[in-house]
Design an enzyme around this catalytic site. Structure first.
Site, PDB file in Angstrom:
ATOM      1  N   LEU A  32     -21.905   0.673  -2.790  1.00 32.83           N
ATOM      2  CA  LEU A  32     -23.083   0.573  -1.931  1.00 32.83           C
ATOM      3  C   LEU A  32     -23.446   1.881  -1.234  1.00 32.83           C
ATOM      4  O   LEU A  32     -24.505   1.980  -0.618  1.00 32.83           O
ATOM      5  CB  LEU A  32     -22.879  -0.538  -0.896  1.00 32.83           C
ATOM      6  CG  LEU A  32     -22.957  -1.964  -1.464  1.00 32.83           C
ATOM      7  CD1 LEU A  32     -22.428  -2.979  -0.459  1.00 32.83           C
ATOM      8  CD2 LEU A  32     -24.390  -2.292  -1.866  1.00 32.83           C
ATOM      9  N   THR A  33     -22.601   2.892  -1.355  1.00 29.29           N
ATOM     10  CA  THR A  33     -22.979   4.210  -0.840  1.00 29.29           C
ATOM     11  C   THR A  33     -23.996   4.886  -1.744  1.00 29.29           C
ATOM     12  O   THR A  33     -24.686   5.822  -1.333  1.00 29.29           O
ATOM     13  CB  THR A  33     -21.759   5.136  -0.728  1.00 29.29           C
ATOM     14  OG1 THR A  33     -21.286   5.462  -2.059  1.00 29.29           O
ATOM     15  CG2 THR A  33     -20.631   4.484   0.064  1.00 29.29           C
ATOM     16  N   GLY A  34     -24.047   4.444  -3.005  1.00 32.29           N
ATOM     17  CA  GLY A  34     -24.923   5.065  -3.987  1.00 32.29           C
ATOM     18  C   GLY A  34     -24.293   6.211  -4.739  1.00 32.29           C
ATOM     19  O   GLY A  34     -24.913   6.778  -5.655  1.00 32.29           O
ATOM     20  N   LYS A  35     -23.052   6.548  -4.410  1.00 33.57           N
ATOM     21  CA  LYS A  35     -22.457   7.754  -5.008  1.00 33.57           C
ATOM     22  C   LYS A  35     -22.127   7.606  -6.493  1.00 33.57           C
ATOM     23  O   LYS A  35     -21.873   8.604  -7.167  1.00 33.57           O
ATOM     24  CB  LYS A  35     -21.211   8.173  -4.238  1.00 33.57           C
ATOM     25  CG  LYS A  35     -20.050   7.183  -4.291  1.00 33.57           C
ATOM     26  CD  LYS A  35     -18.909   7.677  -3.394  1.00 33.57           C
ATOM     27  CE  LYS A  35     -17.744   6.713  -3.367  1.00 33.57           C
ATOM     28  NZ  LYS A  35     -16.687   7.175  -2.434  1.00 33.57           N
ATOM     29  N   GLY A  92     -17.219   1.418  -2.564  1.00 35.17           N
ATOM     30  CA  GLY A  92     -18.024   2.640  -2.607  1.00 35.17           C
ATOM     31  C   GLY A  92     -19.326   2.511  -3.355  1.00 35.17           C
ATOM     32  O   GLY A  92     -20.182   3.398  -3.276  1.00 35.17           O
ATOM     33  N   LEU A 140     -18.200  -2.118   1.537  1.00 36.35           N
ATOM     34  CA  LEU A 140     -19.048  -1.154   0.824  1.00 36.35           C
ATOM     35  C   LEU A 140     -18.892  -1.295  -0.686  1.00 36.35           C
ATOM     36  O   LEU A 140     -19.304  -0.414  -1.443  1.00 36.35           O
ATOM     37  CB  LEU A 140     -18.717   0.276   1.264  1.00 36.35           C
ATOM     38  CG  LEU A 140     -18.917   0.579   2.752  1.00 36.35           C
ATOM     39  CD1 LEU A 140     -18.487   2.005   3.078  1.00 36.35           C
ATOM     40  CD2 LEU A 140     -20.363   0.350   3.165  1.00 36.35           C
ATOM     41  N   SER A 176     -13.560  -4.424   1.480  1.00 38.97           N
ATOM     42  CA  SER A 176     -14.551  -3.827   0.572  1.00 38.97           C
ATOM     43  C   SER A 176     -15.990  -4.134   0.990  1.00 38.97           C
ATOM     44  O   SER A 176     -16.815  -4.521   0.160  1.00 38.97           O
ATOM     45  CB  SER A 176     -14.317  -4.283  -0.877  1.00 38.97           C
ATOM     46  OG  SER A 176     -13.121  -3.750  -1.379  1.00 38.97           O
ATOM     47  N   TYR A 227       0.831  -1.204   0.000  1.00 39.17           N
ATOM     48  CA  TYR A 227       0.000   0.000   0.000  1.00 39.17           C
ATOM     49  C   TYR A 227       0.861   1.247   0.000  1.00 39.17           C
ATOM     50  O   TYR A 227       1.980   1.223   0.509  1.00 39.17           O
ATOM     51  CB  TYR A 227      -0.896   0.020   1.244  1.00 39.17           C
ATOM     52  CG  TYR A 227      -1.966  -1.040   1.285  1.00 39.17           C
ATOM     53  CD1 TYR A 227      -2.327  -1.774   0.163  1.00 39.17           C
ATOM     54  CD2 TYR A 227      -2.631  -1.323   2.481  1.00 39.17           C
ATOM     55  CE1 TYR A 227      -3.314  -2.747   0.220  1.00 39.17           C
ATOM     56  CE2 TYR A 227      -3.618  -2.288   2.549  1.00 39.17           C
ATOM     57  CZ  TYR A 227      -3.954  -3.001   1.425  1.00 39.17           C
ATOM     58  OH  TYR A 227      -4.923  -3.963   1.500  1.00 39.17           O
TER      59      TYR A 227
END
Length: 348
Positions: A244-247, A242, A239, A237, A53
């Site tokens: 599943l945030t809907g963004k 990302g 989410l 992961s 990372y």
């Protein structure tokens, strides 16, 4: 913050784990330090990183930078290292930016551990994980075509023996305390466990695989293995990068978001993913739930879950995710999630 057993170690870890893979790219050192402090204040005692990372992107020039940022936090906060379980990972075969893509071997383990200790500015690593197996993995959207039929079983088992013996030497030195896997299969995990139990070498305490409302490969054979062998899931992961945030609905790509840097989100963007996301967003709307909270709270309901790793590029996102621990999903919500999963299985 609920605490869960870390395998058979006698240690417990928080139900949420602070992921750090953006420290050094999307997340500055100052914000990374603030995130660690805020997470500890909120009751999180589990921090996960890896030698490769940061990501977004992975680059030879930044390899190890995330561990270095955690290390400067450790150096600036003497006496606090014992407040949290620190996990890192040894990269597997094929990553050109690390050891020119060399596989995990008994020879690479000592220097790799020492490198992580040096960057993390700590005397020990609580949980040392192999990032992915040398023989390949079903993870990273490879399950659609992964073919194990050409594997050399004898070579795989010999590698496991040598690696576990090398890890035991690191335990004996006090460099690492426990061992975990990542992106592993049920068969692979079973072999690591079998050999460790037979030889008295480090036993697998966790499996860090992708898991979310959209990615539920773990629900089958690995779930059974996890609960019977006390080798629980550390979900990465949760989410869905990302989604599943809907963004990202309706074609949105917020500036600075992960998708602005990795357009296909590692193969997660497919024609079926957005209708699946919408199904879960609709459940959250109808029940007055924040979608982030719903996705993370759902992870807590899984019987094999040790901890869910969430990442945040800002303190605001961190605080938002932390609110999920106050949410308990009703039977009605859980039933609707099950129905949505059956209607939208494995959208990527």
């Amino acid at each position: 913050m609920k605490m869960n057993p870390l395998g058979r170690t006698g240690l417990t870890v928080s139900e949420l784990c602070l992921g750090t893979m953006t420290f050094g790219t999307q997340t500055t050192e100052a914000v990374g330090h603030a995130q660690i402090s805020r997470a500890l204040e909120a009751g999180i005692n589990f921090v996960d990183t890896a030698e490769m990372y940061p990501v977004n992107p992975v680059a030879k020039e930044t390899i190890g930078r995330t561990e270095e940022i955690i290390g400067t936090w450790n150096a600036a906060n003497p006496g606090r290292r014992g407040e949290f379980i620190l996990a890192t990972k040894h990269s597997g075969e094929g990553l050109a930016a690390v050891r020119d893509g060399a596989p995990i071997t008994a020879q690479t383990i000592p220097a790799t551990v020492e490198g992580s200790l040096r960057r993390l500015q700590t005397d020990y690593i609580d949980l040392y994980q192999f990032h992915w197996p040398n023989r390949g993995s079903y993870m990273f959207r490879k399950h659609w075509e992964y073919d194990p039929s050409t594997q050399d079983r004898a070579a795989t088992l010999a590698h496991m023996e040598e690696a576990l013996e090398a890890l035991q030497r690191q335990v004996d030195k006090g460099n690492i305390r426990h061992f975990g896997l990542s992106n592993e299969s049920a068969w692979g995990t079973a072999q690591w466990l079998r050999i460790a139990d037979a030889r008295g070498w480090p036993r697998v305490v966790t499996i860090q695989n992708e898991y979310s409302l959209l990615c539920r490969l773990f629900d089958t054979d690995l779930a059974e293995l996890a609960v019977n062998e006390d080798a629980g899931l550390i979900a990465f992961s949760p989410l869905a990068a990302g989604l599943l945030t809907g963004k990202y609905q309706d074609g949105a790509v917020p500036p600075g978001s992960r998708r602005s840097l990795v357009p296909e989100l590692g193969g997660r963007i497919t024609p079926r993913c957005f209708p699946a996301v919408e199904a879960y967003l609709d459940i959250a709307r109808r029940h007055g739930l924040d979608p982030v909270h719903m996705a993370l709270a759902w992870c807590r309901t899984r019987p094999f879950m040790t901890s869910a790793i969430f990442g945040a590029t800002t303190l605001e996102q961190l605080d938002h995710a932390l609110g999920s621990v106050e949410v308990t999903l009703s039977d009605a919500v859980l039933a609707e999630i099950t129905a949505a999963h059956r209607a939208h299985p494995m959208p990527y």
